[in-house]
Design a protein around this motif. Structure first.
Motif, PDB file in Angstrom:
ATOM      1  N   THR A  19      23.946  30.607  30.982  1.00  0.00           N
ATOM      2  CA  THR A  19      24.400  31.053  32.204  1.00  0.00           C
ATOM      3  C   THR A  19      23.472  31.924  32.883  1.00  0.00           C
ATOM      4  O   THR A  19      23.037  31.886  34.318  1.00  0.00           O
ATOM      5  CB  THR A  19      25.582  31.887  31.945  1.00  0.00           C
ATOM      6  OG1 THR A  19      26.571  31.029  31.724  1.00  0.00           O
ATOM      7  CG2 THR A  19      25.989  32.489  33.558  1.00  0.00           C
ATOM      8  N   PRO A  20      22.491  32.895  32.202  1.00  0.00           N
ATOM      9  CA  PRO A  20      21.694  33.716  32.669  1.00  0.00           C
ATOM     10  C   PRO A  20      20.400  32.881  33.727  1.00  0.00           C
ATOM     11  O   PRO A  20      19.990  33.312  34.505  1.00  0.00           O
ATOM     12  CB  PRO A  20      21.016  34.382  31.649  1.00  0.00           C
ATOM     13  CG  PRO A  20      21.879  34.753  30.752  1.00  0.00           C
ATOM     14  CD  PRO A  20      22.777  33.144  30.639  1.00  0.00           C
ATOM     15  N   LEU A  21      20.036  31.669  32.994  1.00  0.00           N
ATOM     16  CA  LEU A  21      19.184  30.837  33.709  1.00  0.00           C
ATOM     17  C   LEU A  21      19.654  30.240  34.883  1.00  0.00           C
ATOM     18  O   LEU A  21      18.959  29.951  35.931  1.00  0.00           O
ATOM     19  CB  LEU A  21      18.589  29.559  32.507  1.00  0.00           C
ATOM     20  CG  LEU A  21      18.108  30.325  31.392  1.00  0.00           C
ATOM     21  CD1 LEU A  21      17.862  29.003  30.501  1.00  0.00           C
ATOM     22  CD2 LEU A  21      16.778  30.977  31.737  1.00  0.00           C
ATOM     23  N   ASP A  26      14.970  34.620  39.384  1.00  0.00           N
ATOM     24  CA  ASP A  26      14.119  35.452  38.585  1.00  0.00           C
ATOM     25  C   ASP A  26      14.039  35.733  37.162  1.00  0.00           C
ATOM     26  O   ASP A  26      12.908  35.567  36.463  1.00  0.00           O
ATOM     27  CB  ASP A  26      14.229  37.098  39.166  1.00  0.00           C
ATOM     28  CG  ASP A  26      14.107  37.074  40.860  1.00  0.00           C
ATOM     29  OD1 ASP A  26      12.805  36.364  41.069  1.00  0.00           O
ATOM     30  OD2 ASP A  26      14.477  37.876  41.357  1.00  0.00           O
ATOM     31  N   TYR A  27      15.341  35.865  36.519  1.00  0.00           N
ATOM     32  CA  TYR A  27      15.336  35.603  34.965  1.00  0.00           C
ATOM     33  C   TYR A  27      14.818  34.337  34.355  1.00  0.00           C
ATOM     34  O   TYR A  27      14.108  34.189  33.623  1.00  0.00           O
ATOM     35  CB  TYR A  27      16.512  35.988  34.547  1.00  0.00           C
ATOM     36  CG  TYR A  27      16.536  35.990  32.997  1.00  0.00           C
ATOM     37  CD1 TYR A  27      16.103  36.927  32.127  1.00  0.00           C
ATOM     38  CD2 TYR A  27      17.202  34.870  32.628  1.00  0.00           C
ATOM     39  CE1 TYR A  27      16.190  36.746  30.904  1.00  0.00           C
ATOM     40  CE2 TYR A  27      17.198  34.542  31.073  1.00  0.00           C
ATOM     41  CZ  TYR A  27      16.699  35.432  30.320  1.00  0.00           C
ATOM     42  OH  TYR A  27      16.645  35.629  28.766  1.00  0.00           O
ATOM     43  N   GLN A  28      15.274  33.290  35.180  1.00  0.00           N
ATOM     44  CA  GLN A  28      14.726  31.992  34.685  1.00  0.00           C
ATOM     45  C   GLN A  28      13.287  31.636  34.838  1.00  0.00           C
ATOM     46  O   GLN A  28      12.694  31.288  33.776  1.00  0.00           O
ATOM     47  CB  GLN A  28      15.141  30.787  35.702  1.00  0.00           C
ATOM     48  CG  GLN A  28      14.962  29.503  35.374  1.00  0.00           C
ATOM     49  CD  GLN A  28      15.503  28.584  36.417  1.00  0.00           C
ATOM     50  OE1 GLN A  28      14.610  28.218  37.567  1.00  0.00           O
ATOM     51  NE2 GLN A  28      16.513  27.817  36.264  1.00  0.00           N
ATOM     52  N   ARG A  29      12.380  32.165  35.794  1.00  0.00           N
ATOM     53  CA  ARG A  29      11.150  32.106  35.621  1.00  0.00           C
ATOM     54  C   ARG A  29      10.371  33.199  34.902  1.00  0.00           C
ATOM     55  O   ARG A  29       9.531  32.505  34.005  1.00  0.00           O
ATOM     56  CB  ARG A  29      10.459  32.620  37.346  1.00  0.00           C
ATOM     57  CG  ARG A  29      10.587  31.628  38.358  1.00  0.00           C
ATOM     58  CD  ARG A  29       9.860  31.763  39.646  1.00  0.00           C
ATOM     59  NE  ARG A  29      10.455  33.035  40.188  1.00  0.00           N
ATOM     60  CZ  ARG A  29      11.599  32.974  41.172  1.00  0.00           C
ATOM     61  NH1 ARG A  29      12.073  31.689  41.565  1.00  0.00           N
ATOM     62  NH2 ARG A  29      12.090  34.195  41.849  1.00  0.00           N
ATOM     63  N   ALA A 141      12.890  46.639  30.536  1.00  0.00           N
ATOM     64  CA  ALA A 141      13.701  47.317  31.266  1.00  0.00           C
ATOM     65  C   ALA A 141      14.038  46.486  32.471  1.00  0.00           C
ATOM     66  O   ALA A 141      14.887  46.820  33.307  1.00  0.00           O
ATOM     67  CB  ALA A 141      12.904  48.668  31.659  1.00  0.00           C
ATOM     68  N   MET A 142      13.515  45.371  32.627  1.00  0.00           N
ATOM     69  CA  MET A 142      13.467  44.675  33.968  1.00  0.00           C
ATOM     70  C   MET A 142      15.100  44.073  33.969  1.00  0.00           C
ATOM     71  O   MET A 142      15.709  43.573  35.015  1.00  0.00           O
ATOM     72  CB  MET A 142      12.476  43.598  34.324  1.00  0.00           C
ATOM     73  CG  MET A 142      11.349  44.138  34.660  1.00  0.00           C
ATOM     74  SD  MET A 142       9.999  42.848  34.869  1.00  0.00           S
ATOM     75  CE  MET A 142       8.540  43.812  35.127  1.00  0.00           C
ATOM     76  N   ILE A 143      15.379  43.217  32.632  1.00  0.00           N
ATOM     77  CA  ILE A 143      16.407  42.395  32.587  1.00  0.00           C
ATOM     78  C   ILE A 143      17.627  42.854  33.190  1.00  0.00           C
ATOM     79  O   ILE A 143      18.425  42.143  33.820  1.00  0.00           O
ATOM     80  CB  ILE A 143      16.410  41.961  31.106  1.00  0.00           C
ATOM     81  CG1 ILE A 143      14.957  41.179  30.799  1.00  0.00           C
ATOM     82  CG2 ILE A 143      17.647  40.955  30.690  1.00  0.00           C
ATOM     83  CD1 ILE A 143      14.844  40.757  29.400  1.00  0.00           C
ATOM     84  N   PRO A 144      18.132  44.094  32.732  1.00  0.00           N
ATOM     85  CA  PRO A 144      19.554  44.768  33.286  1.00  0.00           C
ATOM     86  C   PRO A 144      19.402  44.689  34.688  1.00  0.00           C
ATOM     87  O   PRO A 144      20.457  44.686  35.278  1.00  0.00           O
ATOM     88  CB  PRO A 144      19.575  46.092  32.534  1.00  0.00           C
ATOM     89  CG  PRO A 144      18.614  46.090  31.350  1.00  0.00           C
ATOM     90  CD  PRO A 144      17.666  45.205  31.832  1.00  0.00           C
ATOM     91  N   ARG A 145      18.215  44.724  35.384  1.00  0.00           N
ATOM     92  CA  ARG A 145      18.424  44.749  36.854  1.00  0.00           C
ATOM     93  C   ARG A 145      18.183  43.362  37.507  1.00  0.00           C
ATOM     94  O   ARG A 145      18.612  43.324  38.771  1.00  0.00           O
ATOM     95  CB  ARG A 145      16.857  45.348  37.297  1.00  0.00           C
ATOM     96  CG  ARG A 145      16.780  47.029  36.767  1.00  0.00           C
ATOM     97  CD  ARG A 145      17.330  47.881  37.622  1.00  0.00           C
ATOM     98  NE  ARG A 145      16.461  47.991  38.945  1.00  0.00           N
ATOM     99  CZ  ARG A 145      15.609  48.637  39.140  1.00  0.00           C
ATOM    100  NH1 ARG A 145      15.208  49.430  38.322  1.00  0.00           N
ATOM    101  NH2 ARG A 145      14.883  48.829  40.543  1.00  0.00           N
ATOM    102  N   LEU A 146      17.985  42.286  36.529  1.00  0.00           N
ATOM    103  CA  LEU A 146      18.167  40.827  37.034  1.00  0.00           C
ATOM    104  C   LEU A 146      19.554  40.254  36.805  1.00  0.00           C
ATOM    105  O   LEU A 146      19.930  39.293  37.431  1.00  0.00           O
ATOM    106  CB  LEU A 146      17.068  40.178  36.415  1.00  0.00           C
ATOM    107  CG  LEU A 146      15.807  40.611  36.773  1.00  0.00           C
ATOM    108  CD1 LEU A 146      14.692  39.610  35.841  1.00  0.00           C
ATOM    109  CD2 LEU A 146      15.422  40.457  38.164  1.00  0.00           C
TER     110      LEU A 146
END
Length: 420
Positions: A19-21, A26-29, A141-146
């Protein structure tokens, strides 16, 4: 309640939740770029070790590669986290990744020019560790923002697949490339693979930390440690990981075990290392069930205890294939623990503290296994490998139980209402 507004129950997945992908480009890339570049970095890691040995013909010199990597990673891990809580994390990740790519180009250029100096390789390794210590906290730290909070376990499971895949595939490809084309080709391929990570970072939006109103200036490492001192659930994620990595870390004993237990050589050592990695990879691939778990603290306790128990049983068996099974089981449990520990760290920590606590996480992850290697080696010399392995596994289980009794609220941590 109408069908359109009824809450959707989590599907009973077996394989990793993608699901995240699908929901975040942005997370996928970031994930694809990280997967590609991680393979390249693993190729370079192996190539440097081979080149150091080729120059010195000394296993001790090869061992120093790890030391030159560990010290900057531990020192700059804390400060990298503080920087990630001060500046735009996108820029920090982009520039530090670019620095790592330039270092790979420097390695390739030196190899092409015939400049084979071990001190140069040690220096590059140390600088690579500095870049990694800056990139790691920023990226985590970026991932919870994405992504929304409910997708963090799935994202961290996917990240574990990236790391394990790179660790398994990268060295194999690196050895092949070095054998066919030389060291310069391994380094050049690493530099090219960084383009995927750089592109992913470049496409991200600005990722400045969410600072509390009125708070200015550079984030302090000391403030981060003080914050950690007031958050027992977050501290427990570090304590449990240290229990596993320090008390029940058998890798340093694999060469002795291969000879004393199985009468074999380096091939058996490779099988034992690969068994843990294979189990860890399966932990990421078969992680669909993790999205339904809400008691993250309890899951961590059980997973770390399972690691310790699997290591203890491995120390009792003398059948190679049975031993490999329990090592794979330990690797699976380690991935489960890592997924929930990382998720708790991301979800229960304010955005302006995530970088610093991720820096502490890097120090624990980097330093714990090294300390565990020292402890296991010492215990094996004083007693025997069997006592060191089985005793360490049981000590891990015992310590986890004592920690659970001391901080009882940890087992009741609920992901739906994260409390640090």
């Amino acid at each position: 309640m109408t069908r359109a507004t009824a809450p959707t129950a989590p599907r009973r997945r077996i394989f990793a939740d993608l699901t995240p992908l699908r929901t975040s480009a942005d997370y996928q890339r970031l994930w694809i770029g990280g997967t590609i570049s991680w393979v390249g970095q693993a190729m370079t890691t192996l190539a440097i070790s081979l080149q150091v040995y080729d120059i010195t013909r000394s296993s001790f010199s090869v061992g120093l590669v790890g030391l030159f990597s560990l010290v900057p990673l531990v020192v700059f891990g804390l400060y990298g986290g503080a920087i990630a809580d001060t500046v735009d994390r996108r820029k920090l990740g982009l520039y530090s990744s670019l620095g790592a790519a330039v270092l790979s180009v420097a390695l390739a250029a030196a190899a092409l020019l015939g400049f084979h100096r071990v001190w140069f390789l040690y220096g590059i390794v140390a600088l690579q560790a500095v870049c990694g210590a800056l990139t790691g906290p920023a990226r985590s730290a970026m991932i919870p923002r994405l992504l929304p909070a409910e997708q963090l376990p799935a994202a961290n499971a996917l990240n574990s697949v990236t790391m394990t895949f790179g660790t398994m595939v990268g060295p194999a490809l690196g050895g092949l490339v070095v054998a066919v084309g030389g060291y310069e080709w391994a380094y050049l391929i690493d530099a090219v693979t960084f383009c995927a990570a750089l592109y992913a970072m470049w496409r991200l939006p600005s990722m400045k930390p969410d600072r509390a109103e009125g708070v200015r200036g550079r984030a302090s490492v000391v403030d981060g440690l003080r914050f950690l001192g007031t958050r027992p659930n977050i501290r427990m994620t570090f304590f449990t990981d240290m229990a596993a990595m320090v008390l029940a870390q058998p890798k340093a004993l694999f060469p002795a075990i291969a000879v004393l237990w199985y009468g074999d050589d380096a091939k058996t050592v490779g099988l034992m290392v690969a068994a843990i990695a294979a189990g860890a990879l399966l932990g990421g691939l078969f992680s669909g069930w993790q999205a339904r778990v809400r008691r993250h603290g309890l899951a961590i306790l059980l997973a770390v205890a399972a690691w310790g128990l699997a290591i203890a049983v491995f120390g009792l068996t003398r059948n190679l294939w049975l031993g490999l099974f329990f090592l794979a089981l330990a690797g699976y449990a380690d991935t489960v623990s890592m997924v929930f520990r990382t998720t708790m760290l991301q979800a229960a920590t304010p955005d302006d503290m995530r970088g610093r606590l991720q820096g502490v996480f890097i120090v624990v992850v980097a330093g714990g296994p090294r300390l565990g290697d020292f402890l296991a080696g010492t215990a094996a010399d004083l007693t025997s490998p069997a006592v060191a392995v089985t005793g360490g596994g049981l000590a891990c289980v015992l310590l986890v139980g004592l920690l659970a009794l001391r901080w009882r609220n940890f087992a009741h941590y609920d992901a739906r209402s994260p409390q640090a």
